[in-house]
Design an enzyme around this catalytic site. Sequence first.
Site: not given
Ligand code: NAD
Length: 317
Positions: A230, A259, A278
């Site tokens: 994000r 965005e 994105h």
């Molecule tokens: P997920 O919930 O499986 O994994 C997120 C991880 O981040 C978790 O393991 C959590 O413990 C960790 N985390 C939380 N706070 C943290 C911190 N301060 N420092 C380090 N790690 C921390 O989620 P995911 O499916 O892996 O997705 C991750 C992120 O990717 C989502 O939150 C979303 O914002 C983003 N995303 C972007 C797109 C895109 O189109 N670009 C698509 C899907 C997801």
Amino acid sequence: MYKILVIEPLHPEALQLIDARNDVSYQLVTDVSEENILAHIEDADALTIRVSTLPVKALQKGKKLKVVSRHGVGYDNIPLDECNRLGIPLALVGSVNSIAVSEQTIFLMMAAAKLGAIFNQGVKIGNFGIRSKYRPMELNEKKLLIVGFGKIGREVAKRAQALGMDILVYDPYQKPDENDLKVLPSLEEGLEIADVITLHLPLTPETKYLIGRKELAILKDKAILVNTSRGGIIDENALHETLCTGKLHGVGLDVFEEEPVHPDNPILSHDRVIVSPHSSALTDDTLKAMGMMTVQNALNAIDGCLDPALVVNPDVL
Ligand code: NAD
């Protein structure tokens, strides 16, 4: 008859799941203004939503809502505190977009390492000699720091290992059991030694500007930074300043603080920055899978069988 308010279009095959039910109908809303959502929320039993911001008032007026079903896994556009207060579950799509986002992450990392944007532009304007001006980077045996080791971070690790990279992990909330990874106790430790840093964590008040001036200052010279999670997790002003110093080899961004990103955003002026709109999860396969999961979560909530593993706030169930 139950009603699902579909805020922003979903894949046609996903909507067919609703068409197949004779007790559920849907109403598609493409005008995502607060006024328009409020005009259609009152009789909705469930809502689906993509990237627009869900107004707090919509939750308050949607007295029949059994779920907010988000088409994705990030939920910074949903007022979670209000969902909690009103007892409304917030459902996500689980791992269905993890592969697509991890592939885009590898693409941006490779493009940044190999100077994809610079060389592509150079050759197309007749500057073949650009090959002598810039040096692409090899990724084999380089250290990749994965910040956030959830569903997407793990898929990135697998792919980067196939490229011969050494994987470092920073995630204070996970205990990875893979023994070929190095788990770091602090973010700073990773930033100091990594050649490539990639972010895979949610945007929350805690993670806002996690990568700011101080963190960018401790990166190695010629490091690469990739963000497909994000905008807002990186402080773009600080990143622009760092890019101006010539310290970074490359940056790959799929997400921005604002965005759509404005064409005048100074980040875009740097030739070592490669960007995408994105679009990480917007493959045909993933759009269909996300749409199906989004609708299925809405139907399951109506049927009283929502999977708690897909719910951000399972305590309300
Ligand atoms: P997920 O919930 O499986 O994994 C997120 C991880 O981040 C978790 O393991 C959590 O413990 C960790 N985390 C939380 N706070 C943290 C911190 N301060 N420092 C380090 N790690 C921390 O989620 P995911 O499916 O892996 O997705 C991750 C992120 O990717 C989502 O939150 C979303 O914002 C983003 N995303 C972007 C797109 C895109 O189109 N670009 C698509 C899907 C997801």
